[in-house]
Write an enzyme that holds these catalytic residues in place. Structure first.
Site, PDB file in Angstrom:
ATOM      1  N   SER A  51      27.357   3.368 -27.664  1.00  0.00           N
ATOM      2  CA  SER A  51      27.747   1.966 -27.809  1.00  0.00           C
ATOM      3  C   SER A  51      28.821   1.659 -26.781  1.00  0.00           C
ATOM      4  O   SER A  51      29.812   2.388 -26.675  1.00  0.00           O
ATOM      5  CB  SER A  51      28.286   1.718 -29.221  1.00  0.00           C
ATOM      6  OG  SER A  51      28.754   0.405 -29.373  1.00  0.00           O
ATOM      7  N   GLU A  52      28.644   0.575 -26.031  1.00  0.00           N
ATOM      8  CA  GLU A  52      29.549   0.327 -24.909  1.00  0.00           C
ATOM      9  C   GLU A  52      30.985   0.005 -25.311  1.00  0.00           C
ATOM     10  O   GLU A  52      31.884   0.021 -24.481  1.00  0.00           O
ATOM     11  CB  GLU A  52      29.004  -0.771 -23.984  1.00  0.00           C
ATOM     12  CG  GLU A  52      28.709  -2.090 -24.630  1.00  0.00           C
ATOM     13  CD  GLU A  52      27.238  -2.264 -24.928  1.00  0.00           C
ATOM     14  OE1 GLU A  52      26.741  -3.386 -24.764  1.00  0.00           O
ATOM     15  OE2 GLU A  52      26.584  -1.283 -25.343  1.00  0.00           O
ATOM     16  N   ASN A  53      31.231  -0.291 -26.596  1.00  0.00           N
ATOM     17  CA  ASN A  53      32.615  -0.487 -27.034  1.00  0.00           C
ATOM     18  C   ASN A  53      33.307   0.828 -27.383  1.00  0.00           C
ATOM     19  O   ASN A  53      34.412   0.824 -27.920  1.00  0.00           O
ATOM     20  CB  ASN A  53      32.687  -1.460 -28.213  1.00  0.00           C
ATOM     21  CG  ASN A  53      31.879  -1.015 -29.413  1.00  0.00           C
ATOM     22  OD1 ASN A  53      30.705  -0.691 -29.290  1.00  0.00           O
ATOM     23  ND2 ASN A  53      32.492  -1.010 -30.581  1.00  0.00           N
ATOM     24  N   GLY A  54      32.651   1.978 -27.068  1.00  0.00           N
ATOM     25  CA  GLY A  54      33.356   3.244 -27.128  1.00  0.00           C
ATOM     26  C   GLY A  54      32.907   4.228 -28.177  1.00  0.00           C
ATOM     27  O   GLY A  54      33.745   4.905 -28.784  1.00  0.00           O
ATOM     28  N   ASN A 113      21.341   3.784 -25.009  1.00  0.00           N
ATOM     29  CA  ASN A 113      22.103   2.574 -25.332  1.00  0.00           C
ATOM     30  C   ASN A 113      21.123   1.488 -25.736  1.00  0.00           C
ATOM     31  O   ASN A 113      20.177   1.190 -24.995  1.00  0.00           O
ATOM     32  CB  ASN A 113      22.937   2.112 -24.136  1.00  0.00           C
ATOM     33  CG  ASN A 113      23.806   0.918 -24.473  1.00  0.00           C
ATOM     34  OD1 ASN A 113      23.317  -0.193 -24.668  1.00  0.00           O
ATOM     35  ND2 ASN A 113      25.115   1.130 -24.522  1.00  0.00           N
TER      36      ASN A 113
END
Length: 517
Positions: A343-346, A320
């Protein structure tokens, strides 16, 4: 009260072989017209929001401009008599866009969000006491919504332990004179298997506003690419879930395995009427364009840091990368090195920036920039994404910093007098035992003050979480017990000068190396 058209079969006569003989039973389990009378499609957004009431808690999906239910938000904007909402969303849009409109009409009394960002209206309303704000780590907010959806009233998370979120030192509401009217409550803590955790209560929503790609009249919904973000968890949470869809399709057009939000959670569906927008249109860049060119000192510093940081990415890693210099590191990977970007938004398998014509409003990175997907990529909701992170499935996270303490404390989300928000950083550093945390930053700030300190003076993002510090002058290993060890430095700085620019004690490795020359 039973829904119109619903039938109950009082008795099923089953033979010893298990077959059902009742004709009414056969009809009840068939695709007869009696079973196809459910229709959740509304003619307009105005009709869909007619049951929304003042004072309710609204869960609003979207990340950046991706997956934002703008048609439904606009319908609430057009009903200014509805006010005093508590709105749960990653941020509050931008001035004049999305939730930013409900700020301007003063329909929101409180925001529960992870980020203020560039929305100056939101920031000013918060600091002047016109709105309450409960800043919440992004992954914690996603999990609070997912927990509420599952009927779980609270949970323990390692995120934010040892920070002002846990200790209750974040202002929720200011007075008009700038004094603090209300502070966030301190969180209960508990130790499991020798590790500290923070208890977080779930969020339970009254109304969810959700954006999907496809929906049918039963309320079955499908997301496209990275538009899921918070939409799935929020859509499954609220008592009244209102969905706007890019496309309305016939029942059966969405394959059963492609239904991401099931009709049982959905109350009403409308056709989206708003054009999709891109917040930060970003195109593919060469390595030179990423770091800058020429003899610009800032570009030279960035190039040193980025090239050295790229060496931390090893073949086969799941990684990440934070906004800024970390996102530039893949441009300097050797051809024979393959890493999978998360990516932390999916997104798992995030690709490069798009070429002109490839941009997609449903594909953005954590910095709201347009990106692409690599072959083999997968997409999912933010609650799933942060679960990967907290559980240590991600091998390495790389992010920037304002300050780092000698035992690995990290401060990177708040400067005195400035409020931007927490974002996902607290979640990203919550499991340093499993996920290596690498910091990239300039060695000193703009005024020449050291950023590596004995103790951080800014609010912490995480305690004893940093493993490696990479600056334009040096590379340090960080041990949570023994502190800093200098393992590399640039050739054109002496040990004496480096010591004068580092406000924390450190050991020098016997195998000290050089880099960046």
């Amino acid at each position: 009260m039973r829904p119109s058209g619903f039938r109950i079969v009082a008795a099923l006569r089953v033979s010893s072989g298990g077959s059902i003989h009742s004709a009414s039973a056969r009809r009840a389990f068939s695709s007869s017209p009696i079973n196809l009378r459910i229709n959740k499609i509304c003619d307009s957004a105005a009709e869909a929001v007619k049951d929304v009431k003042s004072g309710q808690t609204l869960l609003v999906g979207g990340f950046g401009f991706s997956g934002v239910p703008n048609s439904l938000i606009n319908a609430l904007r057009d009903r200014p008599e509805l006010k005093d909402f508590t709105v749960v969303s990653n941020n509050a849009g931008m001035p004049g866009v999305g939730l930013g409109q409900l700020l301007e009409t003063k329909q929101i009394g409180k925001m529960i969000a992870s980020y203020i960002g560039e929305n100056k209206v939101f920031e000013q309303m918060y600091l002047s006491g016109d709105i309450a704000l409960e800043l919440t780590p992004q992954g914690t907010m996603a999990e609070k919504c997912a927990a509420g959806a599952a009927g779980v009233p609270a949970f323990y998370t390692p995120t934010a332990y040892g920070t002002i979120v846990q200790s209750g030192e974040l202002p929720v509401k200011y007075n008009k004179d700038g004094t603090v009217a209300m502070m966030a409550p301190a969180r209960e803590t508990r130790t499991f298997n020798g590790k500290q955790y923070v208890m977080e209560p779930a969020i339970f929503g009254d109304v969810a506003l959700v954006k999907v790609h496809k929906a049918d009249r039963l309320g079955n919904c499908q997301f496209r690419k990275a538009m899921n973000n918070f939409n799935e968890a929020m859509g499954k949470n609220a008592r009244l879930t209102l969905v706007e869809a890019d496309e309305l399709v016939e029942v059966g057009e969405i394959s059963p395995e492609d239904i991401h939000l099931q009709g049982v959670y959905v109350s009403k569906v409308i056709q989206s009427t708003e054009e999709k927008k891109i917040e930060k249109l970003t195109f593919a860049k060469s390595a030179e364009e990423i770091v800058g060119t020429g003899s610009d000192p800032a570009a030279l510093k960035r190039e040193k840091i980025i090239k050295r940081a790229a060496k931390e990415l090893k073949d086969g890693m799941y990684v990440n990368l934070g906004i800024g210099m970390p996102l530039a590191t893949p441009a300097f990977l050797p051809q024979d090195t393959e890493v999978v970007l998360q990516s932390e938004n999916g997104i798992l398998g995030m690709g490069r920036y798009p070429n002109p014509g490839e941009e997609d409003p449903d594909l953005i990175n954590p910095g709201k920039e347009t990106v692409t997907l690599n072959v083999g990529a997968s997409v999912f909701g933010s609650h799933e994404s942060f679960g990967m992170i907290r559980s240590g499935r991600i091998n390495l996270t790389m992010l920037g910093a304002l300050q780092v303490g000698q035992y690995g404390d990290l401060a990177n989300f708040m400067l005195p007098g400035k409020v931007k928000g927490i974002g996902g950083a607290m979640d990203l550093v919550a499991n340093p035992q499993e996920t290596k945390v690498v910091v990239t930053m300039e060695h000193t700030d703009k005024k020449g003050r050291p950023k590596i300190l004995e103790l951080c003076t800014f609010p912490l993002t995480g305690k004893k979480c940093v493993s490696t510090i990479i600056t334009d002058l040096a590379v340090f290993d960080v041990d949570p017990i023994y502190g800093l060890t200098l393992i590399e430095k640039v050739d054109d700085i002496s040990l004496e000068e480096l010591k004068s620019k580092t406000a924390a004690p450190y050991k020098v490795s016997e195998n000290l190396k050089s880099y960046g020359s």
